[in-house]
Write an enzyme that holds these catalytic residues in place. Structure first.
Site, short mmCIF file in Angstrom:
data_model
loop_
_atom_site.label_atom_id
_atom_site.label_comp_id
_atom_site.label_asym_id
_atom_site.label_seq_id
_atom_site.Cartn_x
_atom_site.Cartn_y
_atom_site.Cartn_z
N GLY A 103 34.92 -7.27 15.73
CA GLY A 103 35.44 -6.02 15.16
C GLY A 103 34.66 -5.47 13.99
N GLY A 104 33.45 -6.01 13.73
CA GLY A 104 32.65 -5.46 12.63
C GLY A 104 33.43 -5.48 11.34
N ASN A 138 25.79 -7.72 17.70
CA ASN A 138 26.15 -6.57 16.88
C ASN A 138 26.91 -5.55 17.72
OD1 ASN A 138 26.48 -5.29 14.46
ND2 ASN A 138 24.66 -4.05 14.67
N GLU A 155 21.01 -6.42 15.36
CA GLU A 155 21.59 -6.85 14.07
C GLU A 155 20.92 -6.18 12.88
OE1 GLU A 155 24.88 -8.22 13.61
OE2 GLU A 155 23.95 -9.36 15.24
N THR A 187 27.37 -12.93 17.77
CA THR A 187 27.32 -11.50 18.05
C THR A 187 25.94 -11.02 18.49
OG1 THR A 187 27.83 -9.33 17.07
CG2 THR A 187 26.71 -10.90 15.65
N ASP A 239 22.94 -4.01 10.67
CA ASP A 239 23.90 -4.50 9.66
C ASP A 239 23.31 -4.48 8.26
OD1 ASP A 239 26.10 -4.77 11.22
OD2 ASP A 239 26.10 -6.94 11.31
N SER A 272 27.18 -9.67 6.79
CA SER A 272 28.06 -9.68 7.96
C SER A 272 29.51 -9.60 7.53
CB SER A 272 27.83 -10.98 8.74
OG SER A 272 28.78 -11.14 9.76
N THR A 323 30.88 -8.40 18.95
CA THR A 323 30.99 -9.76 18.46
C THR A 323 32.01 -10.48 19.32
OG1 THR A 323 30.42 -9.02 16.27
CG2 THR A 323 31.70 -11.04 16.38
N1 GLY Z 1 27.59 -7.45 13.46
C1 GLY Z 1 28.88 -7.56 12.95
C2 GLY Z 1 28.96 -8.46 11.76
O1 GLY Z 1 28.12 -9.30 11.59
O2 GLY Z 1 29.84 -8.35 10.98
#
Ligand code: GLY
Length: 573
Positions: A466-467, A394, A413, A392, A416, A445, A374
């Protein structure tokens, strides 16, 4: 993915605040009129150029987003999706959701084998991992709603950078090399991003002719050029040829949407953040509401007591995130409850000062992974309009496939979503049925583009990649400034912790916790583990280098880019 801490070769730091931190951080970069903080120097420059030409923060955000799609293929994109929080100087605010959607042919069990086991890599690599991209629709929605400049002007820098190329520096080369192994397996990616079978080195001029053509088509004809034209046709053809499920109908029906931001207050500051389908605003607000009753500043930065309360608050916020949240157009979730002060008080009553709460005792949902690829950028213009945009693919470089003839890297994505409720995802997140896959649905997300105000005035624009580590990164940099008086650079550089309910671990960056602090936390029952770097905070503070500190000269805007990644820049004028 681990990054060494990049050396910052600025002059000696002048510590302007912070009684509790002895870090040597550079004096924040200041600017008088407008500022862009992004993951790439050329994208930041493209944004500042638009600001100098009289464009507003949203105009600049569009220019930066398209430029990053060229110069930062790790996460900048037109083949992915994201969110933008906007606050105008007149107080209007909104949130643009251009998150990817699941293709119409997607099914809840599409990543499971006959025995019901998750098939490794199916949701993270290759065409089956790809969600319907939202970025072009989102940027076009932003331009229609708030833009003041013609599309062609906003896309000119990106088209030039793709068509004529840009000379890679060491950071670009180091980062691009991370994708080399997968690029070698995908001929269209290899043709752009590899020199034969080797990564390009510093000094190479990276030209992306097909991407330049796709961008030119969008500049000339708008979002339809992407969703109904050559880009969609080629992506769908590649997807069909290589095991994917994308269709032209998926592209034709994609819509970016406007939503009300998630908002809360903390010690007199007003937080404007991401609503569902991002969990970011809920996690930030639920955590802040719990912490508001603890004297975090007095407890001291990274004291055992302060870290204990932060961890306990995060444990509860991530529990609610993973068990309850999902796409609001598909599942009913009581997000308002999770961010209410009454609910925070109820949760706080279950927090003991001297004992960690075992995560399992909060109740299990199903379980799930989440990508880090991201990028975030923050922009403030001369009028005080602010744009906070996180988008992002992902994972870094997404699904690591480029549709032939387009130069467009595609997202992964779909990962997720919860491939199998109860299974941890790439980020170790364990999620429930509300985030199960369904056609047209947006995956939950953690992206948290955030804006902070006080007494109606803009204070801060902030976000990060950073997810699942996004909300914790944003939150700690905010707390470092609000509770601990750090400058914007000190707050960004300071080591971080992370906790997300499951796994039941208190993660810490190297040097984040002293040995005796760790011992005190372990005595409370926290399981401690050192972690790698996850974030790249891009933040602008308005009015001074630290909250409450006088401005330096004429500079009103103070920016910081996280040194945890080898790229990024603060640019202003
Ligand atoms: N792909 C990371 C997020 O959407 O949180």
């Amino acid at each position: 993915m681990t990054f060494g801490k990049t050396a910052l070769t600025f002059l000696a730091a002048v510590s302007l605040a912070s009684s509790s931190l002895q870090a040597a951080s550079p004096v924040p970069v200041g600017a008088e009129h407008g500022m862009v903080v992004s993951a790439h120097r050329l994208a930041s420059d493209a944004g500042v150029e638009v600001l100098q030409q009289g464009g507003n923060a949203v105009d600049a955000a569009i220019a930066v987003a398209y430029a990053l799609a060229v110069t930062f293929p790790e996460a900048g994109n037109i083949g992915g999706g994201g969110f933008m929080t906007v606050r105008l100087a007149d107080g209007r605010q909104t949130f643009l959701d251009f998150r990817e959607t699941a293709p119409k042919a997607a099914t809840a069990k599409m990543y499971l084998d006959k025995a019901g086991k998750v098939i490794r890599l199916l949701s993270t690599r290759g065409y089956k991992a790809v969600g319907v991209p939202g970025t072009v629709a989102g940027l076009e929605l932003a331009r229609e709603r708030f833009g003041t400049r013609p599309r062609a002007q906003l896309m000119a820098a990106a088209i030039r950078l793709a068509r004529d190329g840009f000379v890679m520096d060491q950071g670009d080369a180091t980062f691009l090399a991370e994708g080399a192994e997968d690029f070698a397996k995908d001929a269209p990616s290899a043709a752009i991003f590899l020199n034969g079978d080797k990564p390009w080195e510093k000094g190479h001029r990276l030209v992306q002719a097909d991407l330049a053509r796709m961008l030119q088509q969008i500049a000339d004809h708008g979002a339809d050029a992407f969703y109904k034209g050559e880009a969609a046709q080629k992506i769908v053809a590649a997807s069909k040829a290589r095991g994917g499920i994308l269709s032209m109908a998926d592209f034709a029906s994609y819509k970016a949407v406007e939503r009300a931001p998630t908002e809360c207050d903390y010690r007199g500051y007003h937080v404007i953040s991401a609503p569902l389908p991002s969990s970011g605003g809920v996690v930030i607000c639920e955590t802040l509401n719990i912490l508001s009753a603890y004297p975090m500043g007095e407890l001291g930065w990274h004291s055992a007591k302060g870290v204990h309360y932060l961890t306990e608050a995060l444990r509860r916020a991530y529990h609610d995130r993973n068990v309850n949240l999902g796409d609001p157009d598909f599942v009913k979730t009581d997000a308002a409850k999770f961010i209410s002060p009454e609910y925070a008080a109820q949760l706080r009553s279950g927090i003991a000062a001297d004992k960690a709460t075992p995560s399992v005792s909060l109740g299990m949902p199903g379980m799930n992974h989440e990508g880090t690829s991201t990028t975030h950028f923050s922009i403030v213009d001369a009028a005080g309009n602010a744009a906070s945009l996180t988008y992002t693919l992902n994972d870094w470089f997404g699904a690591r496939v480029t549709a032939e003839g387009t130069g467009i890297l595609l997202n992964d994505e779909m990962d997720d979503f919860s491939s199998k409720p109860g299974e941890p995802n790439m980020y170790g997140l364990v999620e429930g049925v509300n985030n199960a896959i369904a056609p047209g649905k947006r995956p939950l997300s953690s992206m948290t583009p955030t804006i902070v105000t006080k007494d109606g005035k803009l204070v801060m624009v902030i976000g990060t990649p950073g997810g699942s580590h996004i909300p914790t990164g944003v939150l700690q940099v905010m707390l470092n400034m609000i509770d601990h008086g750090m400058t914007v650079t000190e707050a960004t550089d300071a080591p971080r912790i992370h906790a997300q309910w499951m796994p039941d671990v208190l993660f810490h960056e190297p040097n984040a916790l002293s040995l005796d602090t760790r011992a005190l936390l372990a005595a409370r029952g926290h399981m401690l583990e050192q972690m790698d770097y996850w974030n790249q905070i891009a933040v602008i503070l308005v009015g001074g280098p630290a909250i409450g500190k006088p401005q330096i000269g004429k500079a009103q805007l103070y920016g910081a880019i996280d040194p945890r990644l080898p790229v990024g820049s603060v640019a202003g004028y």
